[in-house]
Design a protein around this motif. Structure first.
Motif, PDB file in Angstrom:
ATOM      1  N   ASP A 158       4.120   6.723   0.805  1.00  0.00           N
ATOM      2  CA  ASP A 158       5.380   6.043   0.863  1.00  0.00           C
ATOM      3  C   ASP A 158       4.934   4.665   0.812  1.00  0.00           C
ATOM      4  N   PRO A 159       5.641   3.817  -0.083  1.00  0.00           N
ATOM      5  CA  PRO A 159       5.165   2.166   0.005  1.00  0.00           C
ATOM      6  C   PRO A 159       5.544   1.408   1.312  1.00  0.00           C
ATOM      7  N   VAL A 160       4.540   0.624   1.592  1.00  0.00           N
ATOM      8  CA  VAL A 160       4.658  -0.026   3.011  1.00  0.00           C
ATOM      9  C   VAL A 160       3.924  -1.422   2.609  1.00  0.00           C
ATOM     10  N   LEU A 161       4.420  -2.445   3.305  1.00  0.00           N
ATOM     11  CA  LEU A 161       3.803  -3.733   3.153  1.00  0.00           C
ATOM     12  C   LEU A 161       3.263  -4.128   4.478  1.00  0.00           C
ATOM     13  N   LEU A 162       1.946  -4.647   4.165  1.00  0.00           N
ATOM     14  CA  LEU A 162       1.048  -5.094   5.310  1.00  0.00           C
ATOM     15  C   LEU A 162       0.961  -6.789   4.912  1.00  0.00           C
ATOM     16  N   PHE A 212       0.728  -1.121   0.124  1.00  0.00           N
ATOM     17  CA  PHE A 212      -0.063   0.011   0.101  1.00  0.00           C
ATOM     18  C   PHE A 212       0.977   1.315  -0.115  1.00  0.00           C
ATOM     19  N   LEU A 213       0.426   2.624  -0.338  1.00  0.00           N
ATOM     20  CA  LEU A 213       0.905   3.627  -0.164  1.00  0.00           C
ATOM     21  C   LEU A 213       0.505   4.121   1.261  1.00  0.00           C
ATOM     22  N   LEU A 214       1.369   4.486   2.455  1.00  0.00           N
ATOM     23  CA  LEU A 214       1.051   5.244   3.411  1.00  0.00           C
ATOM     24  C   LEU A 214       1.322   6.748   3.087  1.00  0.00           C
ATOM     25  N   ASP A 215       0.381   7.574   3.056  1.00  0.00           N
ATOM     26  CA  ASP A 215       0.773   8.972   2.485  1.00  0.00           C
ATOM     27  C   ASP A 215       1.159   8.719   0.977  1.00  0.00           C
ATOM     28  N   GLY A 245      -5.344   2.898   7.899  1.00  0.00           N
ATOM     29  CA  GLY A 245      -4.739   4.183   7.780  1.00  0.00           C
ATOM     30  C   GLY A 245      -4.730   4.816   9.094  1.00  0.00           C
ATOM     31  N   GLU A 246      -5.781   4.922   9.799  1.00  0.00           N
ATOM     32  CA  GLU A 246      -5.724   5.875  11.029  1.00  0.00           C
ATOM     33  C   GLU A 246      -4.866   5.064  12.140  1.00  0.00           C
ATOM     34  N   ARG A 247      -4.715   3.805  12.200  1.00  0.00           N
ATOM     35  CA  ARG A 247      -3.944   2.911  13.067  1.00  0.00           C
ATOM     36  C   ARG A 247      -2.552   3.411  12.659  1.00  0.00           C
ATOM     37  N   LEU A 248      -2.148   3.410  11.376  1.00  0.00           N
ATOM     38  CA  LEU A 248      -0.824   3.975  11.073  1.00  0.00           C
ATOM     39  C   LEU A 248      -0.688   5.406  10.858  1.00  0.00           C
ATOM     40  N   GLU A 249      -1.498   6.159  11.338  1.00  0.00           N
ATOM     41  CA  GLU A 249      -1.192   7.598  11.334  1.00  0.00           C
ATOM     42  C   GLU A 249      -1.135   8.141   9.944  1.00  0.00           C
ATOM     43  N   GLY A 250      -1.784   7.810   9.043  1.00  0.00           N
ATOM     44  CA  GLY A 250      -1.732   8.167   7.547  1.00  0.00           C
ATOM     45  C   GLY A 250      -2.960   7.950   6.626  1.00  0.00           C
ATOM     46  N   LYS A 251      -2.562   8.489   5.366  1.00  0.00           N
ATOM     47  CA  LYS A 251      -3.794   7.910   4.568  1.00  0.00           C
ATOM     48  C   LYS A 251      -3.311   6.596   3.681  1.00  0.00           C
ATOM     49  N   LEU A 252      -4.011   5.538   3.846  1.00  0.00           N
ATOM     50  CA  LEU A 252      -3.555   4.307   3.056  1.00  0.00           C
ATOM     51  C   LEU A 252      -4.619   4.015   1.864  1.00  0.00           C
ATOM     52  N   THR A 253      -3.771   3.830   0.992  1.00  0.00           N
ATOM     53  CA  THR A 253      -4.329   3.740  -0.426  1.00  0.00           C
ATOM     54  C   THR A 253      -3.445   2.507  -0.948  1.00  0.00           C
ATOM     55  N   ARG A 254      -4.226   1.903  -1.926  1.00  0.00           N
ATOM     56  CA  ARG A 254      -3.425   0.623  -2.730  1.00  0.00           C
ATOM     57  C   ARG A 254      -2.616   1.280  -3.632  1.00  0.00           C
ATOM     58  N   ALA A 255      -1.249   0.469  -3.717  1.00  0.00           N
ATOM     59  CA  ALA A 255      -0.245   0.874  -4.640  1.00  0.00           C
ATOM     60  C   ALA A 255      -0.617   0.555  -5.956  1.00  0.00           C
ATOM     61  N   PRO A 256      -0.184   1.110  -6.940  1.00  0.00           N
ATOM     62  CA  PRO A 256      -0.364   0.582  -8.379  1.00  0.00           C
ATOM     63  C   PRO A 256       0.369  -0.586  -8.649  1.00  0.00           C
ATOM     64  N   ALA A 257      -0.008  -1.404  -9.289  1.00  0.00           N
ATOM     65  CA  ALA A 257       0.732  -2.812  -9.833  1.00  0.00           C
ATOM     66  C   ALA A 257       2.058  -2.560 -10.305  1.00  0.00           C
ATOM     67  N   GLN A 291      -9.893  -8.694   4.955  1.00  0.00           N
ATOM     68  CA  GLN A 291      -9.774  -7.571   3.963  1.00  0.00           C
ATOM     69  C   GLN A 291      -9.316  -6.206   4.873  1.00  0.00           C
ATOM     70  N   VAL A 292      -8.464  -5.436   4.175  1.00  0.00           N
ATOM     71  CA  VAL A 292      -7.896  -4.265   4.611  1.00  0.00           C
ATOM     72  C   VAL A 292      -8.950  -3.137   4.640  1.00  0.00           C
ATOM     73  N   ASP A 293      -9.517  -2.671   5.691  1.00  0.00           N
ATOM     74  CA  ASP A 293     -10.169  -1.323   5.722  1.00  0.00           C
ATOM     75  C   ASP A 293      -9.225  -0.202   5.687  1.00  0.00           C
ATOM     76  N   LEU A 294      -9.055   0.258   4.369  1.00  0.00           N
ATOM     77  CA  LEU A 294      -8.096   1.428   4.261  1.00  0.00           C
ATOM     78  C   LEU A 294      -8.490   2.432   5.473  1.00  0.00           C
ATOM     79  N   GLY A 295      -9.672   3.004   5.543  1.00  0.00           N
ATOM     80  CA  GLY A 295      -9.833   4.017   6.621  1.00  0.00           C
ATOM     81  C   GLY A 295      -9.411   3.884   7.921  1.00  0.00           C
ATOM     82  N   ARG A 296      -9.767   2.571   8.647  1.00  0.00           N
ATOM     83  CA  ARG A 296      -9.578   2.226   9.997  1.00  0.00           C
ATOM     84  C   ARG A 296      -7.964   1.907  10.152  1.00  0.00           C
TER      85      ARG A 296
END
Length: 157
Positions: A60-64, A55-58, A78-90, A71-76
């Motif tokens: 930066d790429p990160v690995l979960l 994923f991208l945390l803000d 992301g909050e735990r990781l203190e940033g905005k979590l989005t799927r990284a492009p392939a 399934q990863v709830d991006l909002g929740r």
């Protein structure tokens, strides 16, 4: 047996060994690109399968490393990781891991990715993760997975 592994899986095995893991990678007769496929092939609960997700945390790429039952709830998350979590492009996923999607291992990447490990994996005595190629896997434990990845445990939902 090592000669039969794809080169990317050999890199994963070498990384595992360098980090104190036995480094045994099992080759499946057919690709197991999803957690459900891997669980069926191994005869284990889908929750014991470790999904390696980039994923991208803000920005930066990160690995979960996530239980196959989640399934990863991006909002929740992301909050735990203190940033905005989005799927990284392939294309970015392949670039930062050096491994094909559907076979991404928790280790053996060209660069170290900040890593978080789903606490749900701790409920299984053994967990299985991809070995760097869609038809390879290796066995480990939650505790060892945290250690070999230098990951941080987190609740993922």
């Amino acid at each position: 047996m090592r000669r039969s592994l794809p080169p990317v899986a050999c890199r994963v095995a070498d990384t595992l060994i360098a980090r104190g893991h036995h480094g045994v990678i099992v080759t499946q007769s057919a690709p197991t690109p999803t957690a459900a496929d891997a669980a069926r092939a191994l005869g284990v609960d889908v929750g014991a399968i470790t999904k390696s997700l980039v994923f991208l945390l803000d920005d930066d790429p990160v690995l979960l490393l996530v239980s196959g039952a989640h399934q990863v709830d991006l909002g929740r998350t992301g909050e735990r990781l203190e940033g905005k979590l989005t799927r990284a492009p392939a294309d970015m996923v392949q670039e930062v891991t050096g491994q094909p999607i559907g076979g991404i291992a928790p280790v053996g990447h060209p660069t170290n990715l900040p890593t978080w490990v789903d606490n749900a994996l701790a409920t299984h005595r053994e967990v299985w993760a991809a070995g760097g190629h869609p038809n390879t896997v290796f066995r480990t434990s939650f505790r060892e997975l945290v250690r070999i990845t230098a990951g941080l445990p987190i609740d993922v939902d």
